[in-house]
Structure formats: structure tokens, C-alpha cells
Write a protein that holds these residues in place. Sequence first.
Motif, PDB file in Angstrom:
ATOM      1  N   ASN A  83       0.790  -1.237   0.000  1.00  9.48           N
ATOM      2  CA  ASN A  83       0.000   0.000   0.000  1.00  9.48           C
ATOM      3  C   ASN A  83       0.823   1.288   0.000  1.00  9.48           C
ATOM      4  N   GLY A  84       1.827   1.322  -0.846  1.00 15.65           N
ATOM      5  CA  GLY A  84       2.658   2.517  -0.942  1.00 15.65           C
ATOM      6  C   GLY A  84       1.885   3.772  -1.316  1.00 15.65           C
ATOM      7  N   ARG A  85       0.863   3.633  -2.159  1.00 12.81           N
ATOM      8  CA  ARG A  85       0.101   4.808  -2.596  1.00 12.81           C
ATOM      9  C   ARG A  85      -0.556   5.532  -1.429  1.00 12.81           C
ATOM     10  N   PHE A  86      -0.933   4.775  -0.409  1.00  9.04           N
ATOM     11  CA  PHE A  86      -1.562   5.374   0.774  1.00  9.04           C
ATOM     12  C   PHE A  86      -0.652   6.416   1.415  1.00  9.04           C
ATOM     13  N   LEU A  87       0.665   6.210   1.283  1.00 11.99           N
ATOM     14  CA  LEU A  87       1.647   7.084   1.937  1.00 11.99           C
ATOM     15  C   LEU A  87       2.005   8.326   1.141  1.00 11.99           C
ATOM     16  N   HIS A  88       1.466   8.454  -0.061  1.00 15.74           N
ATOM     17  CA  HIS A  88       1.926   9.519  -0.963  1.00 15.74           C
ATOM     18  C   HIS A  88       1.971  10.892  -0.287  1.00 15.74           C
ATOM     19  N   GLY A  89       0.850  11.377   0.199  1.00 16.37           N
ATOM     20  CA  GLY A  89       0.813  12.690   0.844  1.00 16.37           C
ATOM     21  C   GLY A  89       1.448  12.681   2.215  1.00 16.37           C
ATOM     22  N   ILE A  90       1.370  11.546   2.901  1.00 13.68           N
ATOM     23  CA  ILE A  90       1.903  11.423   4.258  1.00 13.68           C
ATOM     24  C   ILE A  90       3.419  11.617   4.264  1.00 13.68           C
ATOM     25  N   LEU A  91       4.092  10.997   3.299  1.00  8.09           N
ATOM     26  CA  LEU A  91       5.550  11.125   3.214  1.00  8.09           C
ATOM     27  C   LEU A  91       5.978  12.522   2.789  1.00  8.09           C
ATOM     28  N   ARG A  92       5.168  13.179   1.997  1.00 10.15           N
ATOM     29  CA  ARG A  92       5.510  14.547   1.594  1.00 10.15           C
ATOM     30  C   ARG A  92       5.322  15.518   2.762  1.00 10.15           C
ATOM     31  N   ASP A  93       4.420  15.171   3.668  1.00  9.86           N
ATOM     32  CA  ASP A  93       4.153  16.014   4.834  1.00  9.86           C
ATOM     33  C   ASP A  93       5.326  15.973   5.817  1.00  9.86           C
ATOM     34  N   PHE A  94       5.935  14.792   5.951  1.00 16.21           N
ATOM     35  CA  PHE A  94       7.091  14.633   6.834  1.00 16.21           C
ATOM     36  C   PHE A  94       8.057  13.686   6.142  1.00 16.21           C
ATOM     37  N   ASP A  95       8.921  14.252   5.307  1.00 17.45           N
ATOM     38  CA  ASP A  95       9.794  13.435   4.464  1.00 17.45           C
ATOM     39  C   ASP A  95      11.135  13.143   5.129  1.00 17.45           C
ATOM     40  N   ASN A  96      12.033  12.519   4.369  1.00 14.46           N
ATOM     41  CA  ASN A  96      13.331  12.140   4.919  1.00 14.46           C
ATOM     42  C   ASN A  96      14.154  13.354   5.347  1.00 14.46           C
ATOM     43  N   ALA A  97      14.054  14.446   4.594  1.00  9.29           N
ATOM     44  CA  ALA A  97      14.793  15.661   4.969  1.00  9.29           C
ATOM     45  C   ALA A  97      14.249  16.225   6.273  1.00  9.29           C
ATOM     46  N   ALA A  98      12.922  16.214   6.433  1.00  9.00           N
ATOM     47  CA  ALA A  98      12.303  16.714   7.663  1.00  9.00           C
ATOM     48  C   ALA A  98      12.705  15.858   8.860  1.00  9.00           C
ATOM     49  N   LEU A  99      12.774  14.540   8.656  1.00  4.60           N
ATOM     50  CA  LEU A  99      13.161  13.648   9.745  1.00  4.60           C
ATOM     51  C   LEU A  99      14.604  13.889  10.154  1.00  4.60           C
ATOM     52  N   ARG A 100      15.497  14.039   9.192  1.00  3.32           N
ATOM     53  CA  ARG A 100      16.905  14.283   9.517  1.00  3.32           C
ATOM     54  C   ARG A 100      17.085  15.637  10.210  1.00  3.32           C
ATOM     55  N   HIS A 101      16.311  16.622   9.776  1.00  7.62           N
ATOM     56  CA  HIS A 101      16.362  17.942  10.418  1.00  7.62           C
ATOM     57  C   HIS A 101      15.855  17.843  11.855  1.00  7.62           C
ATOM     58  N   PHE A 102      14.780  17.093  12.042  1.00 10.77           N
ATOM     59  CA  PHE A 102      14.218  16.894  13.383  1.00 10.77           C
ATOM     60  C   PHE A 102      15.252  16.257  14.310  1.00 10.77           C
TER      61      PHE A 102
END
Length: 419
Positions: A68-87
Motif C-alpha cells: 500500500n505505498g500509494r496510501f503514503l503519498h501525501g503522508i511522506l511529503r508532509d514529513f519526508d526524509n529531509a524533515a526527519l533528519r532535520h528533526f
Amino acid sequence: MKDYQVIVVGGGAAGMMAAGQAAKNGAKVLLLEKKERLGRKIAISGKGRCNVTNEENVSDFIRNYPGNGRFLHGILRDFDNAALRHFLARYGVETKVERGGRVFPVSDDAESVNKALTAYLTEMGVTILTGITIEDILVENDRVIGVQGTGQKRFLARSVIICTGGASYPATGSTGDGFRFARKLGHHVITPRPALVPLKTAETWVKELQGLSLRNVEASLWIGGKKKITEFGEMLFTHFGVSGPIILTLSRQAGEEIRKGETVQLRINLKPALSREQLDLRLQRDFQKYSNKQFKNALEDLLPQSLIPVMIQLSGINSERVVHQINREERKTLLALLQGLTLTITDTLSLETAIVTAGGIDVKEINPKTMASKRIEGLYWAGEVVDVDGITGGYNLQAAFAMGFRAGRAAGEEVCSLV
């Protein structure tokens, strides 16, 4: 008991992120964890180093979630890998990128991630209670009102976020509680099954190779005699079969096909950088170099020592033969083995031993914009309890953090809008 506005059940990656976000958005938050400490699964992830995410462009992330990768489409853009590393950097955890885009703490210490998340919860004023087992979700008139713990403990709130994980690694607290809650509340649970799990083989010679790690090899999954998927990278032989990163990635589909009754094979190309013609020339050079040696002593430049006896056995060539006596057809047989070492997959290891659980709460019953239940008002789901799973490489933790981020923010905003 003291009332709260948001209760988060489960203190893993999704739960800690959800609790912090709900509090950041103004809610009075209680985080409940059944174990004595938070982040047990984070602590053992990545062999204790914690592969938090992947550096891949977030637009390409979806293809790495077979579940179910499609389910994550907007979710990952809301808090992406760059945001996680910054956090993480904000709370003192600098990160680095390794092979395959895998992102780890510079310290190589998973506990540093737990400390960062705990610092975040403290800063946001989240109340944390550990050693609390939740038995039930309290609902009145299709609206959540809190949770019921053991020993008549009740915790009341207008919103509850379930982040209890899947059913893999039960020692960390992921024992399928969320699935039980969901079924009782009328949610459809896609049957939990292992993903990212070692594979068992019919061939017993794997025992002779136990502990042998191979790098830069290519493994292909064959279903009913047809090639379905190929992965390149590292694998490991075990006493029962095979494991390692590329095997784990292939394991989800292997398990699905085995459950359908299909014949599943794994074919390993030990020399994927060379074409068949190039490898043949390389083998001829080695044979010329060791022309007067016995066959068993002529493969040391080509293969790891422990693999040589197995390859000789499978080739059917007498190990005592002098190399210059080996004919063209025998050499071709060896070539085929080098680029197509075949194993019959009989099963996966158990769900309890899997790194990730496939299956979980049906995504059709969750609003992806908020992670809210479409059945029970004020109820949210996040993390591995949801029917979403990715390949190895940091994708599953990224999904858990991102789902927790969205669920926490939405729950916090909802309860504060009612004040």
C-alpha cells in the motif's frame, strides 16, 4: 484518573512522534507504553545502529512499499526524509548516508534516536507512563472516550491514537494488540504475515555455509519457473537457509507465493558484473594458471573458501581431477552454477522473527489526510499496525514517523478546536 485530551497507545517510532506532535499543537497528551521503556524496537533496529530513513528522492519512495505505498503519498511529503533528519539534528542526532542510501546516526547508536525522541516529548510536555498494558478502547455512541488498562485503570480522552506496532519481535511489545482492538471496533484487519524475514530452503548444504556473507551478488526470485524480481547487494547463508538485505527484500513476495502453493526458487548470480562470455574467459584464465593443480585447489581466486566444496559438489566434477583434464562441457556446467546457484524456498521464518509485519488495519478504513478511523470518531491509527510495509533500507521507520506525525498533528488540532 486524570483526564487528557489525546492518549497515544504505544511508545515506538510512530507513537513518540504522534504524542509530540499532538502536544505541539496544543493538546494535553498522555503516552502509554506496555514495556518499561520507550523505543524498544528502535533500539534493536539496524543491528543496534538504527537505519532511520533513506536519502532517496521522496517522489521515488512509494515504489519501495510493496504494501500500500500509494496510501503514503501525501503522508511522506508532509514529513519526508529531509524533515526527519532535520528533526533529529535539532535534538542532537547528526546523520550520515551509507551504501544504498541508508541513513544512520553518525554515532551508529540507535539509543541516540530514542534519546532525541524522549527529549522531544519532554520539551512538548507529554506525560509518559510505562509498564501499562491496555486491554480495551473505550467507545460511546461511535466516539472514543479513552482506554481501559489492566487493574481497572481507565484513562479518558477525546482522542486516542493507536501505535501498537505489528506482531513481529513481540519481545519489544509488538504482540498484535492493535489488531485485537481493531477487530472489536469493527475494523477490517488484513491478515498479519511476515515481511522482511529470512527464508528456509530445501537444500541442506546451506548448513555448510552458515555465516558466509556474500556482497555484490544478484538474487532472483523465480515463481513457477518464471523470473519475477531481482535484487542486487548483500546476502547471508544460515543453518536453515538464507538471509541478509536482498533476501529480506525478496521475502515478502516469496512468502505470498508459497502460501498460494507455488514453487518458489532463488537463483544467485555470484558474478553479476560479468557477462557469461566474460566469466568464461576469466575461468579459462584461472584454469590455465592452475592447469596442473587439482580442481579443488583451482577456485580460490574466484570464490570464498567455504563455498568451494559446495560448488564442486554441485558441479559434479571430481575434486581430485587435474584442472587441465576438465573439458568444455564441465566448465560450462560450472559457469551455469556461478551465475545461477539455485535454491528451493520452502517457507519463511515465523512472523515473530520478521523485522516487519505485512498486513494490519485496512487502509480503506483510514483517512490518509488525518490517519483517523472512518468508523470511530476520535480514533487514529499510525505505524506498523496499519497495512503498510516497505522494503529494507530505512523505509519502514520513515513511514512510521510520517504516519505518527500526521496522526498526532490531526488529533491535536481536532481536540483543541473543540475547546
